[in-house]
Design a protein around this motif. Sequence first.
Motif, PDB file in Angstrom:
ATOM      1  N   ASN A  52     -72.991 -37.962 -96.198  1.00  0.00           N
ATOM      2  CA  ASN A  52     -74.064 -38.839 -96.705  1.00  0.00           C
ATOM      3  C   ASN A  52     -74.105 -40.188 -95.988  1.00  0.00           C
ATOM      4  O   ASN A  52     -74.854 -41.085 -96.369  1.00  0.00           O
ATOM      5  CB  ASN A  52     -73.910 -39.043 -98.211  1.00  0.00           C
ATOM      6  N   GLY A  53     -73.295 -40.344 -94.945  1.00  0.00           N
ATOM      7  CA  GLY A  53     -73.344 -41.579 -94.158  1.00  0.00           C
ATOM      8  C   GLY A  53     -72.259 -42.573 -94.517  1.00  0.00           C
ATOM      9  O   GLY A  53     -72.048 -43.550 -93.798  1.00  0.00           O
ATOM     10  N   GLY A  54     -71.584 -42.369 -95.633  1.00  0.00           N
ATOM     11  CA  GLY A  54     -70.546 -43.308 -96.046  1.00  0.00           C
ATOM     12  C   GLY A  54     -69.260 -43.098 -95.251  1.00  0.00           C
ATOM     13  O   GLY A  54     -69.111 -42.109 -94.527  1.00  0.00           O
ATOM     14  N   THR A  55     -68.364 -44.042 -95.384  1.00  0.00           N
ATOM     15  CA  THR A  55     -67.060 -43.911 -94.724  1.00  0.00           C
ATOM     16  C   THR A  55     -65.967 -44.313 -95.706  1.00  0.00           C
ATOM     17  O   THR A  55     -66.198 -45.080 -96.637  1.00  0.00           O
ATOM     18  CB  THR A  55     -66.934 -44.835 -93.495  1.00  0.00           C
ATOM     19  N   ALA A  56     -64.798 -43.760 -95.501  1.00  0.00           N
ATOM     20  CA  ALA A  56     -63.625 -44.181 -96.273  1.00  0.00           C
ATOM     21  C   ALA A  56     -62.451 -44.159 -95.319  1.00  0.00           C
ATOM     22  O   ALA A  56     -62.295 -43.218 -94.547  1.00  0.00           O
ATOM     23  CB  ALA A  56     -63.385 -43.232 -97.434  1.00  0.00           C
ATOM     24  N   VAL A  57     -61.696 -45.223 -95.341  1.00  0.00           N
ATOM     25  CA  VAL A  57     -60.556 -45.296 -94.427  1.00  0.00           C
ATOM     26  C   VAL A  57     -59.290 -45.526 -95.239  1.00  0.00           C
ATOM     27  O   VAL A  57     -59.265 -46.357 -96.146  1.00  0.00           O
ATOM     28  CB  VAL A  57     -60.738 -46.431 -93.395  1.00  0.00           C
ATOM     29  N   ARG A  58     -58.262 -44.764 -94.936  1.00  0.00           N
ATOM     30  CA  ARG A  58     -56.973 -44.909 -95.622  1.00  0.00           C
ATOM     31  C   ARG A  58     -55.883 -45.087 -94.583  1.00  0.00           C
ATOM     32  O   ARG A  58     -55.908 -44.440 -93.518  1.00  0.00           O
ATOM     33  CB  ARG A  58     -56.662 -43.662 -96.454  1.00  0.00           C
ATOM     34  N   ARG A  59     -54.946 -45.948 -94.897  1.00  0.00           N
ATOM     35  CA  ARG A  59     -53.790 -46.094 -94.006  1.00  0.00           C
ATOM     36  C   ARG A  59     -52.540 -45.972 -94.857  1.00  0.00           C
ATOM     37  O   ARG A  59     -52.368 -46.716 -95.826  1.00  0.00           O
ATOM     38  CB  ARG A  59     -53.819 -47.440 -93.299  1.00  0.00           C
ATOM     39  N   TYR A  60     -51.712 -45.010 -94.512  1.00  0.00           N
ATOM     40  CA  TYR A  60     -50.474 -44.786 -95.258  1.00  0.00           C
ATOM     41  C   TYR A  60     -49.293 -44.955 -94.317  1.00  0.00           C
ATOM     42  O   TYR A  60     -49.378 -44.676 -93.120  1.00  0.00           O
ATOM     43  CB  TYR A  60     -50.456 -43.380 -95.852  1.00  0.00           C
ATOM     44  N   SER A  61     -48.216 -45.380 -94.905  1.00  0.00           N
ATOM     45  CA  SER A  61     -47.041 -45.578 -94.064  1.00  0.00           C
ATOM     46  C   SER A  61     -45.893 -44.668 -94.486  1.00  0.00           C
ATOM     47  O   SER A  61     -44.852 -44.688 -93.884  1.00  0.00           O
ATOM     48  CB  SER A  61     -46.603 -47.037 -94.140  1.00  0.00           C
ATOM     49  N   VAL A  62     -46.095 -43.909 -95.525  1.00  0.00           N
ATOM     50  CA  VAL A  62     -44.986 -43.136 -96.056  1.00  0.00           C
ATOM     51  C   VAL A  62     -45.322 -41.659 -96.082  1.00  0.00           C
ATOM     52  O   VAL A  62     -46.359 -41.250 -96.583  1.00  0.00           O
ATOM     53  CB  VAL A  62     -44.686 -43.578 -97.504  1.00  0.00           C
ATOM     54  N   ILE A  63     -44.468 -40.878 -95.527  1.00  0.00           N
ATOM     55  CA  ILE A  63     -44.637 -39.436 -95.653  1.00  0.00           C
ATOM     56  C   ILE A  63     -43.325 -38.760 -95.259  1.00  0.00           C
ATOM     57  O   ILE A  63     -42.555 -39.301 -94.470  1.00  0.00           O
ATOM     58  CB  ILE A  63     -45.798 -38.908 -94.794  1.00  0.00           C
TER      59      ILE A  63
ATOM     60  N   ASN B 251     -54.723 -54.915-102.316  1.00  0.00           N
ATOM     61  CA  ASN B 251     -53.544 -54.510-103.081  1.00  0.00           C
ATOM     62  C   ASN B 251     -53.550 -53.035-103.446  1.00  0.00           C
ATOM     63  O   ASN B 251     -52.596 -52.542-104.038  1.00  0.00           O
ATOM     64  CB  ASN B 251     -53.445 -55.338-104.370  1.00  0.00           C
ATOM     65  N   LEU B 252     -54.643 -52.350-103.135  1.00  0.00           N
ATOM     66  CA  LEU B 252     -54.714 -50.924-103.468  1.00  0.00           C
ATOM     67  C   LEU B 252     -53.966 -50.119-102.414  1.00  0.00           C
ATOM     68  O   LEU B 252     -54.215 -50.290-101.215  1.00  0.00           O
ATOM     69  CB  LEU B 252     -56.177 -50.460-103.530  1.00  0.00           C
ATOM     70  N   TYR B 253     -53.115 -49.251-102.849  1.00  0.00           N
ATOM     71  CA  TYR B 253     -52.290 -48.493-101.920  1.00  0.00           C
ATOM     72  C   TYR B 253     -53.151 -47.613-100.995  1.00  0.00           C
ATOM     73  O   TYR B 253     -53.959 -46.818-101.459  1.00  0.00           O
ATOM     74  CB  TYR B 253     -51.300 -47.621-102.694  1.00  0.00           C
ATOM     75  N   GLY B 254     -52.935 -47.819 -99.712  1.00  0.00           N
ATOM     76  CA  GLY B 254     -53.597 -46.969 -98.722  1.00  0.00           C
ATOM     77  C   GLY B 254     -55.032 -47.347 -98.406  1.00  0.00           C
ATOM     78  O   GLY B 254     -55.574 -46.913 -97.404  1.00  0.00           O
ATOM     79  N   VAL B 255     -55.655 -48.153 -99.242  1.00  0.00           N
ATOM     80  CA  VAL B 255     -57.075 -48.463 -99.033  1.00  0.00           C
ATOM     81  C   VAL B 255     -57.183 -49.623 -98.055  1.00  0.00           C
ATOM     82  O   VAL B 255     -56.530 -50.643 -98.221  1.00  0.00           O
ATOM     83  CB  VAL B 255     -57.763 -48.845-100.358  1.00  0.00           C
ATOM     84  N   MET B 256     -57.966 -49.431 -97.031  1.00  0.00           N
ATOM     85  CA  MET B 256     -58.152 -50.507 -96.069  1.00  0.00           C
ATOM     86  C   MET B 256     -59.349 -51.336 -96.510  1.00  0.00           C
ATOM     87  O   MET B 256     -60.493 -50.898 -96.435  1.00  0.00           O
ATOM     88  CB  MET B 256     -58.345 -49.943 -94.674  1.00  0.00           C
TER      89      MET B 256
ATOM     90  N   GLY C  30     -60.101 -45.762-109.544  1.00  0.00           N
ATOM     91  CA  GLY C  30     -59.766 -44.418-109.058  1.00  0.00           C
ATOM     92  C   GLY C  30     -59.812 -44.257-107.557  1.00  0.00           C
ATOM     93  O   GLY C  30     -59.585 -43.162-107.039  1.00  0.00           O
ATOM     94  N   THR C  31     -60.098 -45.346-106.852  1.00  0.00           N
ATOM     95  CA  THR C  31     -60.231 -45.251-105.386  1.00  0.00           C
ATOM     96  C   THR C  31     -58.934 -44.757-104.743  1.00  0.00           C
ATOM     97  O   THR C  31     -58.962 -43.936-103.821  1.00  0.00           O
ATOM     98  CB  THR C  31     -60.596 -46.637-104.799  1.00  0.00           C
ATOM     99  N   VAL C  32     -57.799 -45.281-105.227  1.00  0.00           N
ATOM    100  CA  VAL C  32     -56.517 -44.983-104.580  1.00  0.00           C
ATOM    101  C   VAL C  32     -56.243 -43.487-104.544  1.00  0.00           C
ATOM    102  O   VAL C  32     -55.838 -42.936-103.518  1.00  0.00           O
ATOM    103  CB  VAL C  32     -55.381 -45.727-105.321  1.00  0.00           C
ATOM    104  N   ARG C  33     -56.483 -42.834-105.658  1.00  0.00           N
ATOM    105  CA  ARG C  33     -56.108 -41.415-105.739  1.00  0.00           C
ATOM    106  C   ARG C  33     -57.226 -40.468-105.332  1.00  0.00           C
ATOM    107  O   ARG C  33     -57.071 -39.256-105.387  1.00  0.00           O
ATOM    108  CB  ARG C  33     -55.655 -41.091-107.160  1.00  0.00           C
ATOM    109  N   ASN C  34     -58.331 -41.028-104.970  1.00  0.00           N
ATOM    110  CA  ASN C  34     -59.466 -40.181-104.619  1.00  0.00           C
ATOM    111  C   ASN C  34     -59.268 -39.556-103.235  1.00  0.00           C
ATOM    112  O   ASN C  34     -59.084 -40.255-102.243  1.00  0.00           O
ATOM    113  CB  ASN C  34     -60.755 -41.015-104.635  1.00  0.00           C
ATOM    114  N   ILE C  35     -59.267 -38.249-103.200  1.00  0.00           N
ATOM    115  CA  ILE C  35     -59.159 -37.536-101.921  1.00  0.00           C
ATOM    116  C   ILE C  35     -60.487 -36.821-101.703  1.00  0.00           C
ATOM    117  O   ILE C  35     -60.904 -36.021-102.546  1.00  0.00           O
ATOM    118  CB  ILE C  35     -58.008 -36.524-101.938  1.00  0.00           C
ATOM    119  N   PRO C  36     -61.144 -37.109-100.616  1.00  0.00           N
ATOM    120  CA  PRO C  36     -62.466 -36.505-100.432  1.00  0.00           C
ATOM    121  C   PRO C  36     -62.375 -34.981-100.301  1.00  0.00           C
ATOM    122  O   PRO C  36     -61.375 -34.459 -99.806  1.00  0.00           O
ATOM    123  CB  PRO C  36     -62.964 -37.115 -99.133  1.00  0.00           C
ATOM    124  N   SER C  37     -63.414 -34.338-100.740  1.00  0.00           N
ATOM    125  CA  SER C  37     -63.475 -32.892-100.557  1.00  0.00           C
ATOM    126  C   SER C  37     -63.865 -32.623 -99.101  1.00  0.00           C
ATOM    127  O   SER C  37     -64.739 -33.308 -98.548  1.00  0.00           O
ATOM    128  CB  SER C  37     -64.531 -32.327-101.510  1.00  0.00           C
TER     129      SER C  37
END
Lengths: 786, 298
Positions: free
Chosen positions: A492-503, A229-234, A391-398
């Motif tokens: 550091n080996g981690g991954t984050a995947v986001r999928r957005y449909s709106v722009i 249910n989190l926006y953009g978070v896969m 805070g995952t939804v709004r987190n943008i990696p540096s």
Amino acid sequence: MTTKEITNNTVKKHSVILHNIFQNIRDQRKLIIIIAFLHLISVPVLLITMAYNVTSGINNAPDEGYALLTVGLTAGAGLLGIAAAMSSFRYLYKKSEVDMALSLPISRKNKFLSDFVSGLSVYIIPFIAVQVISVILMLIFHLTIDGRTYAISRYGLEVSYKCTLFGDIVKPYFELLFGGILIMVMLYALTVFIMTCCGSLFESILYTVLVNGMIPALIFSFSYSLIDNLYGVMAMYKVKNFLYFTSPAGALIGLIENISSGIDGIRNTPIIFLLLGMLVFTALVTSASYFIYMKRRAEYVGRPFVFKILYYFTISSIIISVALPAENFLKNNNEAAFFPVLILTAIVYLALEMAANRGLKGIWKGALRYVLTIGLAFGFSFLFTKTEGFGTVRNIPSANSIRKVSLSLSDEQPYTMPVQMKSLFFKLDYLDEAGFMVFEDRESIQIITDIHEGYMSVYKQIVREHGDVIENYDPSYEYHYYPITIAYYYKNGGTAVRRYSVISIEGIQTLLKLFDTESYKKNLTDYYVNTTKKEYLNAVDLNKTNGDYNPKLQIWNHGFFNSIISPVYTDNIISEYNILDYPLSLYEELSAAYAGDLAEKGSGIYDEGLDYNFKIFYLLGINYIFDDSYHRTVGVMDKYGLLDGIEFDKEIVFDEKNMKKQLALSNVSILSYDDFVNITNQNKVSDFSSHMLHSEQTNKNSSEKLKYLYENSEDLLTLLEVSRTQYITDDKCYTIIVNGIVAVIPAEYNSIAQRVYNSAREYDSTEYEKGLADGLFDTNEENYIQ
Amino acid sequence: MMDLKGVTLQFDDFTALDNINLHIEKGSAFGLLGSNGAGKSTVLRLLSGVYKAKSGNVLVDGEEVFDNVNAKKKIFFINDETVQFGGMTLKELKEFYKGYYESFSGELFDSLNDVIKLPVNKKMDKFSKGMKRQAIVITGIAAQTDYLLLDEAFDGLDPTMRIIVKRMLVDAMIDRKLTTVISSHNLKEINEVCDSAALLHQGKILFNRDLDSIKGNVHKIQAAFKGEMTKENFTDMEVLHFERRQSITYMIVKGDLEFIKNNINEKKPDILDIIPLTLEEIFIYEMEGMGYDYKGNN
């Protein structure tokens, strides 16, 4: 103690350990036979069937049902790891065995280790032995592993030879094999852990089943009910590491996904990490088992639980796994979700409590624990949702923290940027196996995080308009729909995947900056100068070997739109065309010049139209499309005289006197938006090539078609001038295709495009009807489209 | 020697052994007596290193037993179960223990089996309970450990076999000073094999003594007095049990026989008979004397 005595003691200690191992293995010989039998009648029998079919020439594919049965039998034998653990450590639940087992003169540590090893041997050795047999069978009968490929087709079995020992299949085969062994070890280790926590056979079996199921179930429940249910978070990416590394079932999913195509094409857990994860899981679980084993007392045998934490974990997991999805489901379909979930979970919880306590004893404590568990589950769910996954939804990696980014753009709109961009990046080897564009340079990564920032701005706008937190809101109703998937791979080996449909369209235009990066320019040069040079040299070598290669260039005056310059085989030379020497230096200079031109243009290429006098230098499957603005390229072409006699301008092109030159016109089409999007409507596409087909087949002079072209030349020329090979829009536009080059006609020229389109279709239809009447056409649509 | 020093063991809320002190001399045959649930098997499990005491020390030759291979090498424990060997043949049973006990003698095993003549290659789950007991007892003897712990050792053996097995045990004790600890609720068996015994009741040791001294120290007195005598008339003796049936007074008295005789004679009995007591009676009266009701009423 003397050295000799110490040595003797060590030897004796080892002999007791070995004796314990062999004794255990011997005790479980029936189980070994069953496991070995199940393995033997699976893969080896399948291989023998395949081998028989191949060698006897019977073109019958092996029964698909038996292949499925093979999987079932292997899985069945795999599950017997539970039996092996149960048997090796039976004194942990069997009162009659505990005295004998624990009074023996062997330390608890050595007893644990040797029992562990013996049970594992009973379980794994038959599997390994059968796999060795399988490999031998594959080698003997040349099945798969030694390069002979084996395929099942509608004609039966097809066998081809690569003549390379250990072909492509070997790596995934051994990955699967090794991964499979580790998953078996995980299952065995987890069973031993559960056994050390339980004191009875019933609980040992029940909780082995429950824990093996509940760990992935809990993760899936969490993923489906909350993260999804989190926006953009896969969700799957968020939880996959928990899934892969916390249970044998999860590891199996990880292995299958790794060896196949990954999750949605993103395979971001390297097999080595997956295997290491399995080892770490096994090591941790085995260490925990050892710790509990050393702590547990013989008198605990017979109790349901020795360490009740296992029970509390399992029962809580069951409640959470049921409650969260049920709440989520009911909330989406029925407002009164709370009480049905409460009743359902209470029944499950109290039933398990009664089973564990062998009756109603302590039921009130159980009820209290239930209230606490369900309260914590719902409380966490509420908190998680309200804080947007903490805070995952709004987190943008540096950008600094990212090692690489992979990007996938939707193919929804065929002539817009995503497809073209993908095509360009594909050419430059940016794409991974799954078709994701992969960027590893700091500049590109920064561009992508900026794009991410843009997505977040849209999201924040939606949140402002629709409330604090969006649940099940589909923003594509209000915004343009450009699905994009961004996978971040952290340093550091981690991954984050986001999928957005709106722009916004501006947002996606930001992606153009990726064509202005230094990395892109470098890759352009690498591609044109190095990669294709290698291909060129390979082709020369190959053709030299064949003895029919003459490094000459042939120039095709290919209609009024372009010229094609391509290498030519000696026996294919058509005398009327220009034939030039084709030295490597020309190629090298041309490649470098072309790469330089493209790099200079960068994202500016999107502002260019489809020039009517563009040229194509065609080499080894690669089109070098250029026009006069490619000054470096034109310079080299001029230097080598490649452009002699192939310049056309508007007047020449549509001069009736020069019509003969246009005979080579092969493919000019104009497509409406719907034509392009809906592939099934392509038979309605206004395709100029059909006229050519018609005129050729009727042996008529092409003057009729050329007359038509001439009549529409002004409109066509306008469209060619305004069309763009690279173009970003979300308007519905016409498309023009010239000799395979696709260009979009901006929407403001829709009226002209529509006029040409309608006119062409009318002409086309008339010609088609004529052709049909003459019996010239195959009515098969596919043939007509050609 | 084996020692339990201040050993307490609890199973949840239940105290199985409560501050037990016990000393078993090397080379002795020690009996553990007590009713069901008294804690006999628990003591044997502590001595064999199966259980770990919650407090106190369990020592064999001065070493803690629990998880101590050196100490456990000296001990062979035969519990009251036999089903665990069901899947083995006698030959396999021998091989099984041979791998764990360095001192195990295959020859001795074979020679002992020559006496009882158990089938060597037959699965033991086809054996009767008595046959399984014989098998494990000869295995225990053949292990040639310093200590042999037997829980209800003779359970299931027929009278003939009991004699044979006891003989084997006695021979081993004589031949190599084997220390045997036998738990039983059958006093007769303990009496036949053991030289000392301890009586356990509800997790406590009621007494721990040399059997001969027990037998020689407790006496059943049957006497008739002119006047009516009560227990209070004999306070200078340790009277474990006092009972009057009509004019006859029955007493179980602990102490030196001459002293008791003299003491009673001072009260000028018309009749005085000293009747021999069975060990069972001695234990029952001892327990009664300590305030325990042998009928189980504490």
